[in-house]
Scaffold this motif. Sequence first.
Motif, PDB file in Angstrom:
ATOM      1  N   ASN A 109       0.765  -1.068   0.033  1.00 11.88           N
ATOM      2  CA  ASN A 109       0.317   0.562   0.034  1.00 11.88           C
ATOM      3  C   ASN A 109       0.362   1.156  -0.091  1.00 11.88           C
ATOM      4  O   ASN A 109       0.405   2.207  -0.400  1.00 11.88           O
ATOM      5  N   VAL A 110       2.365   1.314   0.442  1.00 15.52           N
ATOM      6  CA  VAL A 110       3.497   1.958   0.236  1.00 15.52           C
ATOM      7  C   VAL A 110       3.637   2.373  -0.558  1.00 15.52           C
ATOM      8  O   VAL A 110       3.798   3.388  -1.046  1.00 15.52           O
ATOM      9  N   GLU A 111       3.770   1.343  -1.359  1.00 19.23           N
ATOM     10  CA  GLU A 111       3.981   1.375  -2.442  1.00 19.23           C
ATOM     11  C   GLU A 111       3.203   1.333  -3.403  1.00 19.23           C
ATOM     12  O   GLU A 111       3.501   3.150  -4.240  1.00 19.23           O
ATOM     13  N   HIS A 112       1.863   1.639  -3.569  1.00 22.90           N
ATOM     14  CA  HIS A 112       1.047   2.150  -4.481  1.00 22.90           C
ATOM     15  C   HIS A 112       1.154   3.616  -4.231  1.00 22.90           C
ATOM     16  O   HIS A 112       0.808   4.320  -5.307  1.00 22.90           O
ATOM     17  N   ALA A 113       0.917   4.067  -2.408  1.00 17.79           N
ATOM     18  CA  ALA A 113       1.016   5.457  -3.000  1.00 17.79           C
ATOM     19  C   ALA A 113       1.720   6.084  -3.125  1.00 17.79           C
ATOM     20  O   ALA A 113       2.060   7.479  -3.669  1.00 17.79           O
ATOM     21  N   CYS A 114       3.685   5.959  -3.121  1.00 18.04           N
ATOM     22  CA  CYS A 114       3.755   6.590  -4.171  1.00 18.04           C
ATOM     23  C   CYS A 114       4.184   6.994  -4.820  1.00 18.04           C
ATOM     24  O   CYS A 114       4.957   7.818  -5.357  1.00 18.04           O
ATOM     25  N   GLY A 115       2.905   6.211  -6.337  1.00 14.48           N
ATOM     26  CA  GLY A 115       2.775   7.170  -7.609  1.00 14.48           C
ATOM     27  C   GLY A 115       1.820   7.829  -7.386  1.00 14.48           C
ATOM     28  O   GLY A 115       0.968   8.654  -8.572  1.00 14.48           O
ATOM     29  N   ILE A 116       1.850   8.456  -6.451  1.00 17.18           N
ATOM     30  CA  ILE A 116       0.768   9.810  -6.395  1.00 17.18           C
ATOM     31  C   ILE A 116       0.651  10.673  -7.353  1.00 17.18           C
ATOM     32  O   ILE A 116       0.044  11.480  -7.403  1.00 17.18           O
ATOM     33  N   LEU A 158      -2.016   0.940   7.235  1.00 16.75           N
ATOM     34  CA  LEU A 158      -1.355   1.463   5.516  1.00 16.75           C
ATOM     35  C   LEU A 158      -2.784   1.310   4.525  1.00 16.75           C
ATOM     36  O   LEU A 158      -2.250   2.025   3.329  1.00 16.75           O
ATOM     37  N   TRP A 159      -3.860   0.638   4.673  1.00 13.80           N
ATOM     38  CA  TRP A 159      -4.721   1.288   3.459  1.00 13.80           C
ATOM     39  C   TRP A 159      -5.475   2.423   3.578  1.00 13.80           C
ATOM     40  O   TRP A 159      -5.979   3.178   2.557  1.00 13.80           O
ATOM     41  N   PHE A 160      -5.158   2.915   4.270  1.00 17.63           N
ATOM     42  CA  PHE A 160      -5.893   4.424   4.672  1.00 17.63           C
ATOM     43  C   PHE A 160      -4.871   5.463   4.968  1.00 17.63           C
ATOM     44  O   PHE A 160      -4.767   6.478   3.683  1.00 17.63           O
ATOM     45  N   TRP A 161      -3.558   6.187   5.551  1.00 17.63           N
ATOM     46  CA  TRP A 161      -3.133   6.913   6.173  1.00 17.63           C
ATOM     47  C   TRP A 161      -1.917   7.045   4.927  1.00 17.63           C
ATOM     48  O   TRP A 161      -1.985   8.827   4.470  1.00 17.63           O
ATOM     49  N   PRO A 162      -1.466   6.258   4.440  1.00 19.50           N
ATOM     50  CA  PRO A 162       0.054   6.935   2.941  1.00 19.50           C
ATOM     51  C   PRO A 162      -1.618   7.487   1.987  1.00 19.50           C
ATOM     52  O   PRO A 162      -0.657   7.962   1.848  1.00 19.50           O
ATOM     53  N   TYR A 163      -2.360   7.172   1.555  1.00 17.97           N
ATOM     54  CA  TYR A 163      -3.339   7.887   0.515  1.00 17.97           C
ATOM     55  C   TYR A 163      -3.220   8.929   0.983  1.00 17.97           C
ATOM     56  O   TYR A 163      -3.351   9.694   0.293  1.00 17.97           O
ATOM     57  N   ALA A 164      -4.072   9.038   2.320  1.00 14.67           N
ATOM     58  CA  ALA A 164      -4.561  10.296   2.656  1.00 14.67           C
ATOM     59  C   ALA A 164      -3.165  11.394   3.167  1.00 14.67           C
ATOM     60  O   ALA A 164      -3.556  12.379   2.644  1.00 14.67           O
ATOM     61  N   VAL A 165      -2.028  11.059   3.137  1.00 15.94           N
ATOM     62  CA  VAL A 165      -0.976  12.114   3.643  1.00 15.94           C
ATOM     63  C   VAL A 165      -0.554  12.029   1.732  1.00 15.94           C
ATOM     64  O   VAL A 165      -0.064  13.378   1.564  1.00 15.94           O
ATOM     65  N   ALA A 166      -0.508  10.880   0.829  1.00 16.79           N
ATOM     66  CA  ALA A 166       0.180  11.446  -0.434  1.00 16.79           C
ATOM     67  C   ALA A 166      -0.183  12.459  -0.948  1.00 16.79           C
ATOM     68  O   ALA A 166      -0.672  12.777  -1.866  1.00 16.79           O
ATOM     69  N   GLY A 168      -1.980  15.127   0.251  1.00 17.60           N
ATOM     70  CA  GLY A 168      -1.532  15.792   0.642  1.00 17.60           C
ATOM     71  C   GLY A 168      -2.552  16.119   2.204  1.00 17.60           C
ATOM     72  O   GLY A 168      -2.932  18.305   2.541  1.00 17.60           O
ATOM     73  N   ASN A 169      -3.716  15.557   2.276  1.00 18.99           N
ATOM     74  CA  ASN A 169      -3.874  15.929   3.696  1.00 18.99           C
ATOM     75  C   ASN A 169      -3.373  15.261   4.523  1.00 18.99           C
ATOM     76  O   ASN A 169      -2.164  14.643   5.251  1.00 18.99           O
ATOM     77  N   THR A 170      -4.230  15.480   6.455  1.00 22.37           N
ATOM     78  CA  THR A 170      -3.062  14.849   7.517  1.00 22.37           C
ATOM     79  C   THR A 170      -4.175  14.490   8.139  1.00 22.37           C
ATOM     80  O   THR A 170      -5.450  14.116   7.623  1.00 22.37           O
ATOM     81  N   VAL A 171      -3.944  13.155   9.262  1.00 20.23           N
ATOM     82  CA  VAL A 171      -4.661  12.813   9.540  1.00 20.23           C
ATOM     83  C   VAL A 171      -4.638  12.444  11.007  1.00 20.23           C
ATOM     84  O   VAL A 171      -3.516  12.355  11.584  1.00 20.23           O
ATOM     85  N   VAL A 172      -5.624  11.749  11.419  1.00 24.61           N
ATOM     86  CA  VAL A 172      -5.916  11.306  12.680  1.00 24.61           C
ATOM     87  C   VAL A 172      -5.791  10.079  12.914  1.00 24.61           C
ATOM     88  O   VAL A 172      -7.431   9.680  12.702  1.00 24.61           O
ATOM     89  N   LEU A 173      -5.425   8.904  13.283  1.00 21.03           N
ATOM     90  CA  LEU A 173      -5.631   7.819  13.103  1.00 21.03           C
ATOM     91  C   LEU A 173      -5.747   6.944  14.666  1.00 21.03           C
ATOM     92  O   LEU A 173      -4.707   7.352  15.936  1.00 21.03           O
ATOM     93  N   LYS A 174      -6.954   6.353  14.403  1.00 18.49           N
ATOM     94  CA  LYS A 174      -7.095   5.857  16.143  1.00 18.49           C
ATOM     95  C   LYS A 174      -7.638   3.665  15.802  1.00 18.49           C
ATOM     96  O   LYS A 174      -7.839   3.468  15.457  1.00 18.49           O
ATOM     97  N   PRO A 175      -5.801   3.764  15.852  1.00 17.54           N
ATOM     98  CA  PRO A 175      -5.301   2.012  16.279  1.00 17.54           C
ATOM     99  C   PRO A 175      -6.335   1.133  16.714  1.00 17.54           C
ATOM    100  O   PRO A 175      -6.973   1.623  18.408  1.00 17.54           O
ATOM    101  N   SER A 176      -6.310   0.234  17.172  1.00 19.72           N
ATOM    102  CA  SER A 176      -7.211  -1.083  17.470  1.00 19.72           C
ATOM    103  C   SER A 176      -6.840  -1.241  19.005  1.00 19.72           C
ATOM    104  O   SER A 176      -5.302  -0.874  18.926  1.00 19.72           O
ATOM    105  N   GLU A 177      -7.573  -0.916  20.299  1.00 15.28           N
ATOM    106  CA  GLU A 177      -6.539  -0.945  21.787  1.00 15.28           C
ATOM    107  C   GLU A 177      -6.363  -2.095  21.683  1.00 15.28           C
ATOM    108  O   GLU A 177      -5.342  -2.257  22.497  1.00 15.28           O
ATOM    109  N   GLN A 178      -6.416  -3.587  21.262  1.00 14.63           N
ATOM    110  CA  GLN A 178      -6.386  -5.006  21.416  1.00 14.63           C
ATOM    111  C   GLN A 178      -4.371  -5.197  21.284  1.00 14.63           C
ATOM    112  O   GLN A 178      -3.761  -5.437  21.615  1.00 14.63           O
TER     113      GLN A 178
END
Length: 495
Positions: A109-116, A158-166, A168-178
């Motif tokens: 997913n990071v590789e794919h977002a590198c093509g932004i 990584l399905w989301f935040w790399p595309y969001a920042v690539a 030009g957006n900024t992100v608040v991530l809330k990962p699983s608490e488990q």
Amino acid sequence: MTTTVRNYVGGGWRAASGEEALSVANPATGEELGRVPLSTAADVDAAVQAAKVAFPTWRRTPAPDRARVLFRLRALLAEHHEELAVQLTREHGKILAETRGEVQRGIENVEHACGIPTLMMGETVEQIAGGIDSASWRQPLGVFGVVTPYNFPVMIPLWFWPYAVATGNTVVLKPSEQDPLTHQRIVELAEEAGLPPGVLNVVHGGREAVESICDHPDIVGVSFVGSSEVARAVYTRASASGKRVQTLGGAKNFLVVLPDADMDATLEACAGSIFGSTGQRCLAGSIVVGVGDAHGRIRERLLDRAASLRIGDGLEPATQMGPVISAAHRDRVRAFIDQGVADGAKLSLDGRGATVEGLEDGHWVGPTVFEDVTPEMSVGREEIFGPVAGINRADTVEDAIDMMRRSRYGNACSIFTTSGRAARDFRYEAGVSMIGVNLGVAAPMAFFPFGGSRESFFGDLKAAGRDGIRFFTDQRVVLSRWSGGSADPHHRPTS
Ligand code: NAD
């Protein structure tokens, strides 16, 4: 004494303001690995403010420069691949081969977002009217919230935040608490890769943090993955406050086996689908439907395979199936098995009493197989999310499809056959979003969209692929007229 993980806000690690914290433990051994705070609305607000401050500068950072940060992150993830996989097995429980695969899927997913710079391209048409041209630009929108589940804690963020920042957006991530620890390491690597402060922020916690993300007026959109009940609630709540929302939910996936299938290859695919990651995958096979005499042949093989699977600590090379995530989840899966028996399904292999010598504090459920499961039974209807299969018989492939279409979920399904015609008809009629042909886990790669239908997905644009780029951008369409040009009807050529 283990430490409590910190939130990551504006490029700094800071303690959450809430007093409450939960334990994060190795599901195979019970050993506490860390503690995770339950952040409050104030913690979410602090992260949103940091993301909001970072947005104007990040948005103006040229797309190739944003991509370069992701190229560096890709290199760091590859360098730390094994470290991340081992850490993930310790906190999630799945076996090392599976966590290596998960880290790889995350990297893709990071590789794919590198093509932004290419992925973000707009469209143009000239001369849409006399002397007028039109073009569309894809522009970022601001601060996005990303909320993720426990079962793929490296890959799904990584399905989301790399595309969001690539984009030009900024992100608040809330990962699983488990199981938030391995992604915490990935955030450190993103910082090392040069992601500027405030572009990615992390707030740990549970329901309060998620609801604050849904409600926050400065968050423009929310991406969510989890159970259907929470997916529906998040979709409703976040869209009610005017956000764009994509929420991916639960699943109940059918594996349909035709008599002409290669049974040995089909067994490998079905067993991997059902028992891989201890059944804790949204693409996990749940009900095997053998059509005609395929039923007896796949039934016998699958029962033999299930009975022979070696369960244990995922770090041991001989282990074929790890524990489930928690004691609470083990009890939930066992309760489904109890209910299946009470509802009259035939329990042909019972994993309720599974134990592993020397690992008495692990959360074990052994491979379990039911037969004669109907859609009215909870084991035929609900997502169990454990190593529990149903094996059914259908007279025809149409009957098998009918069984499948009665499910409220529409995430994935598979057909096993050597007939191209049967595979084509199945694809056409299935009514399910991710379809495997002679594959047990129909997982789209990063450049295709990931997501289901019916109660497996709420929204329209799915995760990753081109949908991911569309979700994180708005199309700004410009119409321009420059009078006096050669295409202007009022233009009089001088020669
Ligand atoms: P979950 O719904 O319990 O939790 C998901 C996220 O929501 C977590 O971050 C959690 O903190 C938060 N949350 C939990 N309860 C909440 C509530 N009441 N209000 C607001 N937020 C809440 O899911 P899980 O157990 O972590 O993950 C397993 C589920 O995720 C399964 O149903 C699985 O099918 C699904 N899943 C779906 C996909 C897909 O692509 N469709 C992929 C992976 C997992």
